[in-house]
Design an enzyme around this catalytic site. Structure first.
Site, PDB file in Angstrom:
ATOM      1  N   SER A   1      36.946 -10.698  82.745  1.00 50.82           N
ATOM      2  CA  SER A   1      38.149 -10.951  83.529  1.00 50.82           C
ATOM      3  C   SER A   1      38.217 -12.432  83.943  1.00 50.82           C
ATOM      4  CB  SER A   1      38.175 -10.021  84.742  1.00 50.82           C
ATOM      5  OG  SER A   1      39.430 -10.028  85.387  1.00 50.82           O
TER       6      SER A   1
ATOM      7  N   HIS B   1      41.814  -2.360  81.940  1.00 49.90           N
ATOM      8  CA  HIS B   1      41.175  -3.608  82.350  1.00 49.90           C
ATOM      9  C   HIS B   1      39.708  -3.336  82.662  1.00 49.90           C
ATOM     10  CE1 HIS B   1      41.120  -7.736  83.790  1.00 49.90           C
ATOM     11  NE2 HIS B   1      40.487  -7.332  84.874  1.00 49.90           N
TER      12      HIS B   1
ATOM     13  N   ASP C   1      46.382  -3.278  78.969  1.00 49.44           N
ATOM     14  CA  ASP C   1      45.800  -3.866  80.174  1.00 49.44           C
ATOM     15  C   ASP C   1      46.911  -4.446  81.049  1.00 49.44           C
ATOM     16  OD1 ASP C   1      44.427  -5.273  82.124  1.00 49.44           O
ATOM     17  OD2 ASP C   1      43.103  -6.319  80.736  1.00 49.44           O
TER      18      ASP C   1
END
Length: 413
Positions: free
Chosen positions: A220, A375, A346
């Site tokens: 991320s 995600h 996502d």
């Protein structure tokens, strides 16, 4: 088609066996109930195998890197079967922290001095029991970067440490300032665009183990920071390869997606509160420079960044910060083999913002896009307690880069 029929037959057979032993037949005195359940289950299984379980899309800027991945990382060519009862993106995202096991890992913490007088907390997993690399001076090192508010204790980090341990490698987890319990010595935290602390940590690891090969993995925001670092450094880095998971490539698109009503409720507000909690913990040192009361009233990540992050790092406007933080603008300068795993569903990194065309122009880059996964989700198996699809991609790529990386020295050809 043979594989599809085989999977369908096996699942139907197992389901029938289960229902015959567990479900009471006799809805209104007949077998209608069982027939309905079997019919629905068969239809759902058929839908799952046709519409949900699919092979990922592999996109690369060069044939050499693409062929390398297909040979050394077979997972990139395999069908990804998301957990059949949990394949929707938001469910995958929300459930992973709760359903995946947390492997036991004992770290050795080190505080590294930063140039501005601050300190950076890194957690070492030395893996001194490694049979493959008993000499610590040459034992390969994997640097791990967690997400926005993550630390070395996140389940996805612990799983990557476990995978590295199995391969005989050493791990170092880079914790952003102020998130892992250490004291904040200066009024500065972190952001996706600034890579000074990351450079300090990489230099420190290299000097500590000069003969050990090193690669890195970012998740991320950690992946965004890693991509921005590579874009700025070009070839001037000791990293042999990089893998990035669920990165947000265009911050404007990411924040816009997270500000949609449902996603704002499920994710945005929670992450904003986590960021504010970190600020509150370090209020005594931060309030000397920033209006903390104003920061604590932010309702979204964008508002938090407008009131805190962009100001801290000297950007004229928040848009200037978001532009600089977006890795998509720096990918053309990456000169190290980098594999990027994203899910098309996502909500943190919407599919239309995945830099497919940019990747096609750089032979050092490859994108692996799954239809599902959410995600940092990528759950698979009936009960996804152990490794995920993401973990398998990580393990195979890390092994390939460390042990076969010599084949990637000249990807420009």
């Amino acid at each position: 088609m043979i594989s599809l029929d085989l999977n369908f037959n096996i699942l139907t057979r197992d389901l029938s066996h289960y229902l015959e032993n567990q479900v009471k037949v006799g809805l209104f005195g007949s077998g209608v109930g069982l027939s309905l359940v079997l019919g629905f289950s068969a239809a759902y299984t058929c839908y799952y195998l046709i519409s949900v379980a699919k092979k990922p899309q592999l996109i690369s800027g060069g044939k050499t890197f693409c062929q390398f991945l297909k040979e050394q990382c077979p997972v990139v060519s395999e069908t990804y079967y998301p957990t059949f009862w949990c394949w929707e993106s938001r469910f995958q995202t929300l459930l992973r922290p709760f359903v995946t096991a947390k492997p036991g890992v004992v770290y050795r913490n080190e505080l590294i001095k930063a140039a501005d007088g601050g300190q950076i907390s890194v957690d070492w997993f030395d893996n001194d029991d490694s049979l493959s690399y008993p000499d610590p001076t040459t034992r390969p090192t994997v640097l791990l970067l967690p997400g926005l508010t993550g630390t070395s204790r996140e389940s996805y980090i612990l799983h990557m440490v476990q995978q590295s341990r199995d391969l005989g490698y050493r791990c170092v987890v880079f914790n952003n300032r102020g998130v892992s319990g250490e004291t904040l010595l200066t009024p500065r935290t972190y952001c996706a665009a600034n890579t000074e602390d990351l450079e300090t940590v990489i230099d420190h690891i290299q000097k500590t183990y000069e003969a050990a090969p090193m690669m890195a993995a970012g998740v991320s925001m950690g992946g965004m920071m890693l991509a921005n670092y590579l874009g700025r450094k070009g070839r001037k880095t000791c990293l042999k390869g990089v893998i990035v998971f669920s990165a947000g490539w265009d911050v404007f698109e990411c924040t816009a997606s997270l500000e949609k009503p449902l996603d704002r409720f499920l994710f945005n507000s929670y992450l904003t509160s986590c960021l504010q909690a970190s600020v509150h913990r370090h209020r005594p040192v931060l309030e000397k420079c920033y209006d903390i009361d104003h920061v604590m009233k932010a309702k979204t990540i964008r508002e938090f960044d407008e009131r805190f992050t962009s100001i801290m790092f000297g950007y004229p406007t928040n848009d200037d910060y978001y532009r600089d933080a977006s890795p998509v603008h720096k990918l053309k300068s990456v000169q190290v083999p980098m594999l990027c795993l994203n899910a098309a569903d996502d909500v943190f990194s919407p599919s239309h913002a995945i830099p497919v065309e940019v990747v096609k122009q750089n032979p050092h880059l490859a994108l692996l896009i799954t239809c599902h996964g959410g995600h940092i989700g990528f759950l698979e198996g009936l009960w996804p307690r152990q490794s995920t699809y993401m973990d398998r991609v990580f393990k195979q790529f890390a092994k390939a880069v460390i042990e076969q990386g010599g084949r990637l020295k000249d990807l420009s050809r």
